[in-house]
Design a protein around this motif. Structure first.
Motif, mmCIF file in Angstrom:
data_model
loop_
_atom_site.group_PDB
_atom_site.id
_atom_site.type_symbol
_atom_site.label_atom_id
_atom_site.label_comp_id
_atom_site.label_asym_id
_atom_site.label_seq_id
_atom_site.Cartn_x
_atom_site.Cartn_y
_atom_site.Cartn_z
ATOM 1 N N GLY A 267 0.728 6.795 -6.877
ATOM 2 C CA GLY A 267 -0.527 7.434 -7.264
ATOM 3 C C GLY A 267 -1.633 6.458 -7.627
ATOM 4 O O GLY A 267 -2.647 6.840 -8.221
ATOM 5 N N PRO B 37 -4.814 4.315 -6.624
ATOM 6 C CA PRO B 37 -5.796 4.354 -5.532
ATOM 7 C C PRO B 37 -5.642 3.148 -4.612
ATOM 8 O O PRO B 37 -5.385 2.033 -5.063
ATOM 9 N N THR B 38 -5.776 3.418 -3.310
ATOM 10 C CA THR B 38 -5.657 2.360 -2.313
ATOM 11 C C THR B 38 -6.896 2.330 -1.442
ATOM 12 O O THR B 38 -7.483 3.360 -1.122
ATOM 13 N N LEU C 135 0.815 -1.212 0.000
ATOM 14 C CA LEU C 135 0.000 0.000 0.000
ATOM 15 C C LEU C 135 0.848 1.262 0.000
ATOM 16 O O LEU C 135 0.478 2.257 -0.622
ATOM 17 N N SER D 171 0.560 4.032 -2.942
ATOM 18 C CA SER D 171 0.231 5.438 -2.675
ATOM 19 C C SER D 171 1.298 6.368 -3.242
ATOM 20 O O SER D 171 0.984 7.426 -3.782
ATOM 21 N N LEU E 1 -1.062 3.326 7.623
ATOM 22 C CA LEU E 1 -1.473 3.499 6.228
ATOM 23 C C LEU E 1 -2.783 4.253 6.051
ATOM 24 O O LEU E 1 -3.047 4.784 4.971
ATOM 25 N N ARG F 81 -2.720 7.623 4.445
ATOM 26 C CA ARG F 81 -2.318 7.672 3.043
ATOM 27 C C ARG F 81 -3.336 7.048 2.101
ATOM 28 O O ARG F 81 -3.250 7.217 0.892
ATOM 29 N N ALA F 82 -4.280 6.271 2.640
ATOM 30 C CA ALA F 82 -5.222 5.508 1.810
ATOM 31 C C ALA F 82 -6.252 6.408 1.151
ATOM 32 O O ALA F 82 -6.667 7.423 1.713
ATOM 33 N N SER F 83 -6.670 5.995 -0.039
ATOM 34 C CA SER F 83 -7.750 6.706 -0.735
ATOM 35 C C SER F 83 -9.064 6.516 0.008
ATOM 36 O O SER F 83 -9.869 7.444 0.103
#
Length: 155
Positions: free
Chosen positions: A118, A120-121, A111, A115, A137, A140-142
């Motif tokens: 770029g 998506p996570t 992940l 990220s 995380l 940083r996650a979408s």
């Protein structure tokens, strides 16, 4: 342009792996023909179960931090850095639409690399109290999806 693929990272225990397999199974039903790949650690539960379920499986040189004093812990930072580089290479090759993490130390490098790239996570946290990797995380996650409302106070 993303390929028609999804990447999953989560394992070390069945509690992290089986939710990922359930999500992958639904994706397989809803969008047949999409490539589904799991990235995990060699020699633990996902390395046996994922291929048996018919999914592609790629590995990282990663291991968890032992809670007791152990010489193996000295390699954990090195393995983490190498694993981020390996994850980046796998993701560059797979070009997924999204990377889905279900927790455990193996999801960290995947992940994080996604990220940075770029991609998506999405994190699916199935426990009421998230682990350290998920806590790190989540920022940083979408998207972060939880099973319990109380989980949000830990993120």
């Amino acid at each position: 342009m993303p390929a028609d693929s999804y990447v999953f990272a989560g394992g070390g225990t069945g509690g992290h792996l089986y939710p990922a397999l359930a999500i992958a199974g639904e994706i397989r039903k809803l969008v047949p023909g999409y490539r589904i790949c799991f990235i995990g650690a060699r020699g633990i539960i996902e390395s046996r179960i994922v291929p048996a379920e018919g999914y592609e499986f790629r590995t990282l040189w990663i291991s968890g931090l032992r809670r007791s004093l152990s010489p193996g812990n000295l390699l954990v930072p090195v393995k983490a850095v190498v694993s981020v580089i390996q994850a980046w290479s796998h993701l560059r090759d797979l070009r997924p639409r999204v990377v889905i993490g279900t927790g455990g130390y193996v999801s960290g490098p995947v992940l994080l690399a996604a990220s940075i790239m770029g991609i998506p996570t999405l994190i699916h946290e199935q426990n009421s109290v998230p682990g350290e990797t998920t806590k790190f995380l989540a920022k940083r996650a979408s998207e972060v999806h939880v099973s319990f409302e109380e989980t949000l106070k830990h993120l």
